[in-house]
Design a protein around this motif. Structure first.
Motif, PDB file in Angstrom:
ATOM      1  N   ALA A  49      -7.453  86.345 -24.313  1.00  0.00           N
ATOM      2  CA  ALA A  49      -6.302  86.349 -23.672  1.00  0.00           C
ATOM      3  C   ALA A  49      -5.699  84.725 -23.034  1.00  0.00           C
ATOM      4  O   ALA A  49      -6.563  84.185 -22.621  1.00  0.00           O
ATOM      5  CB  ALA A  49      -6.023  87.265 -22.456  1.00  0.00           C
ATOM      6  N   LYS A  50      -4.643  84.357 -23.084  1.00  0.00           N
ATOM      7  CA  LYS A  50      -4.122  83.163 -22.717  1.00  0.00           C
ATOM      8  C   LYS A  50      -4.432  83.011 -20.960  1.00  0.00           C
ATOM      9  O   LYS A  50      -4.686  81.778 -20.758  1.00  0.00           O
ATOM     10  CB  LYS A  50      -2.684  83.090 -22.862  1.00  0.00           C
ATOM     11  CG  LYS A  50      -2.307  82.605 -23.948  1.00  0.00           C
ATOM     12  CD  LYS A  50      -0.702  82.145 -24.295  1.00  0.00           C
ATOM     13  CE  LYS A  50      -0.378  81.824 -25.853  1.00  0.00           C
ATOM     14  NZ  LYS A  50       0.933  81.322 -25.734  1.00  0.00           N
ATOM     15  N   LYS A  54     -12.313  82.874 -19.089  1.00  0.00           N
ATOM     16  CA  LYS A  54     -13.019  82.056 -20.001  1.00  0.00           C
ATOM     17  C   LYS A  54     -12.291  80.804 -20.598  1.00  0.00           C
ATOM     18  O   LYS A  54     -12.654  79.725 -20.693  1.00  0.00           O
ATOM     19  CB  LYS A  54     -13.734  82.867 -20.909  1.00  0.00           C
ATOM     20  CG  LYS A  54     -12.846  83.624 -21.911  1.00  0.00           C
ATOM     21  CD  LYS A  54     -13.496  84.547 -22.981  1.00  0.00           C
ATOM     22  CE  LYS A  54     -13.723  85.923 -22.716  1.00  0.00           C
ATOM     23  NZ  LYS A  54     -12.680  86.763 -22.049  1.00  0.00           N
ATOM     24  N   LEU A  55     -11.027  81.076 -21.009  1.00  0.00           N
ATOM     25  CA  LEU A  55     -10.308  80.080 -21.460  1.00  0.00           C
ATOM     26  C   LEU A  55      -9.946  78.990 -20.400  1.00  0.00           C
ATOM     27  O   LEU A  55      -9.841  77.896 -20.696  1.00  0.00           O
ATOM     28  CB  LEU A  55      -8.758  80.775 -21.974  1.00  0.00           C
ATOM     29  CG  LEU A  55      -7.905  79.919 -22.579  1.00  0.00           C
ATOM     30  CD1 LEU A  55      -8.571  79.110 -23.913  1.00  0.00           C
ATOM     31  CD2 LEU A  55      -6.633  80.556 -23.113  1.00  0.00           C
ATOM     32  N   GLU A  89      -2.835  78.264 -30.832  1.00  0.00           N
ATOM     33  CA  GLU A  89      -1.713  79.432 -30.562  1.00  0.00           C
ATOM     34  C   GLU A  89      -0.995  79.782 -31.528  1.00  0.00           C
ATOM     35  O   GLU A  89       0.122  80.471 -31.633  1.00  0.00           O
ATOM     36  CB  GLU A  89      -0.866  78.562 -29.335  1.00  0.00           C
ATOM     37  CG  GLU A  89      -1.590  78.260 -28.152  1.00  0.00           C
ATOM     38  CD  GLU A  89      -0.911  77.999 -26.824  1.00  0.00           C
ATOM     39  OE1 GLU A  89       0.174  78.438 -26.815  1.00  0.00           O
ATOM     40  OE2 GLU A  89      -1.102  77.055 -26.341  1.00  0.00           O
ATOM     41  N   ASP A  90      -1.284  79.276 -32.877  1.00  0.00           N
ATOM     42  CA  ASP A  90      -0.479  79.458 -34.195  1.00  0.00           C
ATOM     43  C   ASP A  90      -0.812  81.124 -34.408  1.00  0.00           C
ATOM     44  O   ASP A  90      -1.824  81.623 -34.584  1.00  0.00           O
ATOM     45  CB  ASP A  90      -0.975  78.657 -35.340  1.00  0.00           C
ATOM     46  CG  ASP A  90      -0.483  79.160 -36.533  1.00  0.00           C
ATOM     47  OD1 ASP A  90      -0.592  80.095 -37.042  1.00  0.00           O
ATOM     48  OD2 ASP A  90       0.411  77.994 -37.154  1.00  0.00           O
ATOM     49  N   ILE A  91       0.286  81.942 -34.278  1.00  0.00           N
ATOM     50  CA  ILE A  91       0.309  83.184 -34.154  1.00  0.00           C
ATOM     51  C   ILE A  91      -0.245  83.776 -35.793  1.00  0.00           C
ATOM     52  O   ILE A  91      -1.309  84.729 -35.833  1.00  0.00           O
ATOM     53  CB  ILE A  91       1.531  83.831 -34.028  1.00  0.00           C
ATOM     54  CG1 ILE A  91       1.903  83.752 -32.447  1.00  0.00           C
ATOM     55  CG2 ILE A  91       1.479  85.369 -34.218  1.00  0.00           C
ATOM     56  CD1 ILE A  91       3.119  84.254 -31.888  1.00  0.00           C
ATOM     57  N   ASN A 125       0.360  86.382 -26.732  1.00  0.00           N
ATOM     58  CA  ASN A 125      -0.396  86.517 -25.391  1.00  0.00           C
ATOM     59  C   ASN A 125      -1.850  86.052 -25.631  1.00  0.00           C
ATOM     60  O   ASN A 125      -2.618  86.014 -24.734  1.00  0.00           O
ATOM     61  CB  ASN A 125      -0.364  87.606 -25.062  1.00  0.00           C
ATOM     62  CG  ASN A 125       1.255  88.003 -24.373  1.00  0.00           C
ATOM     63  OD1 ASN A 125       1.765  86.943 -23.943  1.00  0.00           O
ATOM     64  ND2 ASN A 125       1.579  89.018 -24.700  1.00  0.00           N
ATOM     65  N   SER A 126      -2.483  85.719 -26.832  1.00  0.00           N
ATOM     66  CA  SER A 126      -3.621  85.458 -27.097  1.00  0.00           C
ATOM     67  C   SER A 126      -3.920  84.165 -28.100  1.00  0.00           C
ATOM     68  O   SER A 126      -2.902  83.836 -28.421  1.00  0.00           O
ATOM     69  CB  SER A 126      -4.342  86.521 -27.928  1.00  0.00           C
ATOM     70  OG  SER A 126      -4.571  87.841 -27.269  1.00  0.00           O
ATOM     71  N   VAL A 127      -5.031  83.543 -27.775  1.00  0.00           N
ATOM     72  CA  VAL A 127      -5.573  82.439 -28.651  1.00  0.00           C
ATOM     73  C   VAL A 127      -6.639  82.612 -29.308  1.00  0.00           C
ATOM     74  O   VAL A 127      -7.469  83.595 -29.085  1.00  0.00           O
ATOM     75  CB  VAL A 127      -5.508  81.107 -27.548  1.00  0.00           C
ATOM     76  CG1 VAL A 127      -4.399  80.902 -27.008  1.00  0.00           C
ATOM     77  CG2 VAL A 127      -6.655  81.297 -26.724  1.00  0.00           C
TER      78      VAL A 127
END
Length: 144
Positions: A49-50, A54-55, A89-91, A125-127
């Motif tokens: 998740a963004k 950890k991110l 972030e490219d879906i 909402n995720s990377v």
């Protein structure tokens, strides 16, 4: 382990990867997470998740340590140091990698958990984190 054994180990079974990061106080954090190992380019991919801790840690310091192990005898595993090569972030790209992770751990994309996790990816909402190992250290007690 030989290089071939390492690749087989990293690309098979449903093991967690444990990544070690440093937080804003420079204190270590351990994060278990699902992963996908790309055999062709020898990269590890993580989905998170963004807003995850950890991110945040990886954005502050792009060096991580990792460990993937077999928790049952005969014990074996792969650990090492790596750097964060890219945070995507490219879906469309993220969806392709996330689908591979879901299939690896859940068997298919129809699983209820897969649907929830993939909806986070589709909504942005995720990377996907592309991890480049710098070195591996291995052990295999089955060879003793």
């Amino acid at each position: 382990m030989t290089e071939e054994e390492i690749i087989l180990f990293l690309s098979s079974k449903q093991r967690n990867i444990y990544i070690g990061t440093l937080d804003e106080k420079n204190e270590p954090n351990i994060h278990p997470i699902w992963y996908f190992f790309d055999i062709e380019n020898r990269k590890i991919y993580l989905e998170t998740a963004k807003g995850s801790k950890k991110l945040q840690n990886m954005l502050n310091n792009n060096t991580i340590y990792f460990c993937i192990d077999e928790p049952f005898p005969p014990y074996k595993g792969v650990r090492g140091k790596a750097y964060i090569e890219k945070i995507s972030e490219d879906i469309d790209f993220n969806l392709k990698i996330s689908e591979k992770i879901m299939i690896k751990y859940l068997g298919d994309l129809k699983h209820p958990i897969a649907k929830v996790l993939l909806s986070n990816v589709k909504s942005g909402n995720s990377v996907i984190v592309k991890v480049s190992p710098l070195y591996y250290s291995t052990w295999d007690y089955g060879k003793r």
